[in-house]
Motif scaffolding. Sequence first.
Motif: not given
Length: 566
Positions: A280-284, A234-245, A228-229
């Motif tokens: 602009s590269n953030t996907i999630l 691609p890049e994604m942003i997550l908490p440092e506590t998010a699961h290592t998966a 779509e874009r």
Amino acid sequence: MPGTSRMPISLRESFNSVKKARPRNPLAVLNLDLLRQIVFFLFVLRWTRRVLWKLKGRGLLGTIVELYTDVRRVLYGYFLRAPGVRSRVRKQVDEALGKMQTKLVPANTTRYLTLPKEGWTDDAVRKELETLANMDHTRWEDGYVSGAVYHGEDELLKLQTEAYGKFTVANPIHPDVFPGVRKMEAEVVAMVLNLYNAPQGAAGVSTSGGTESILMACLSARQKAYVERGVTEPEMILPETAHTAFRKAGEYFNIKIHLVSCPAPTYQVDVRRVSRLINSNTILLVGSAPNFPHGIIDDISALSKLALKRRLPLHVDCCLGSFLVPFLEKAGFETEPFDFRVKGVTSISCDTHKYGFAPKGNSTVLYRTAELRTYQYFVDPSWSGGVYASPGIAGSRPGALIAGCWASMMSVGEAGYVDSCEQIVGATKKLADRIRDSPTLAAELEILGRPLVSVVAFRARNLDVYDIADGMSAKGWHLNALQNPPAIHVAITRPLVKVWERLAADLEAVVEAEREKERVRAVEGKGAKGPAGGDAAALYGVAGSLPNKAVVVDLATGFLDLLYKA
């Protein structure tokens, strides 16, 4: 030859040199120079943009700290590879792996490394299976294990075994051959979608576990952004506590990871920092309900507003919360918004094999729309073996596990899950209150954040928390050691509900024993203890002090190798 005039050699060479010296086509030179300038400009633009994104996301001070940390890690890595140091580190790693092998690979058992010449009798197989089942292990049956086994009671195990037996050969890749499995799988997904208040048109897929569910959600987001874009980095942003998966997904699918801190006292992800890292590269974007380390539910509502504003997908990892968080309100407990009723939530991962009490190897990934689900599909229309299509990573899958999952959900039912929520979350709150109210525990332990579900995480104020973990291990408990910050967590399960008071009493005894050791050490003037200690203290104590984790990686890799040592 006679009659043929030839140019003298010297004159011919002069003529050729003049030809070579003639100026090239000015237009070609201009085009080549222009191309070089364009390439250089794009290179500079790309790296300038990255630097600006870095400064925007981390700030000047944060960028400098991150750069210092990276340089320190690289330099320490070179130090570890120095000839003298490398041999000493290798020796210590081998010694640690030797101790692990003693525990994991018992020397006093018969090993079977080749096929038997003649097949065993059924009775012989049953006898060996009984021996294997009774090998010395942590007493999960008595509730001495944090997480791992979430139900384990005889009647449900018997029903699951019967369901498994009826569908042992079933494979969902052949829905025409095993229509019953297809029906059960579709119904499991539908029931979980309903549990999470999915809107009309929502869809989902069953997977082998929470890791695969998370991998598929990340893959879907990556493919969506590409189609779509046109996002190719691609890049994604997550908490440092998010699961290592999520970090595994980043490595598998070439998605750059941005970790965001979850500061005290809430230990929820800092949404303002998430916002600053978006480009602009953030996907999630990612949130947890709750996270594995501390049992904290992130501010999903705030993440949702951000996702809607920036038109980005938001994934909520409910693998651990699974069949608890949807029932918190009905069980009379405090809750926070986390499911599809929050408009910005586009996907959710939920493990049916945790608090859904299904057999291990079952999970689901849910999407707000069927279109999002198609981005995780794999379809090959031109394979010589025929048109091939699969909904996820696996091709063949065990239909027996789906049957066991369906049977579990139908057997427990909504009333059973509400009752389990009351027991498990109730015991969790009692344990947390005991830690806060006990004079011994309150003086030395601090609960991290405000846990609302089934996990209590705590750190030590004055003691070494890893020594406490080893002390609990010595009493037969299998708890989870955490890092960043150093802590321990307990995931309450149905077996653990029955013995939480014993856990609290043993924790008090261990803490008091560690306090006494510190008093003796102070009286004798020995100062801080040396590096010796139990397994948790040795591993996490070393890991926390090293700027480069290569040694820990070597230990973990060796541990994985040991799992396949017959």
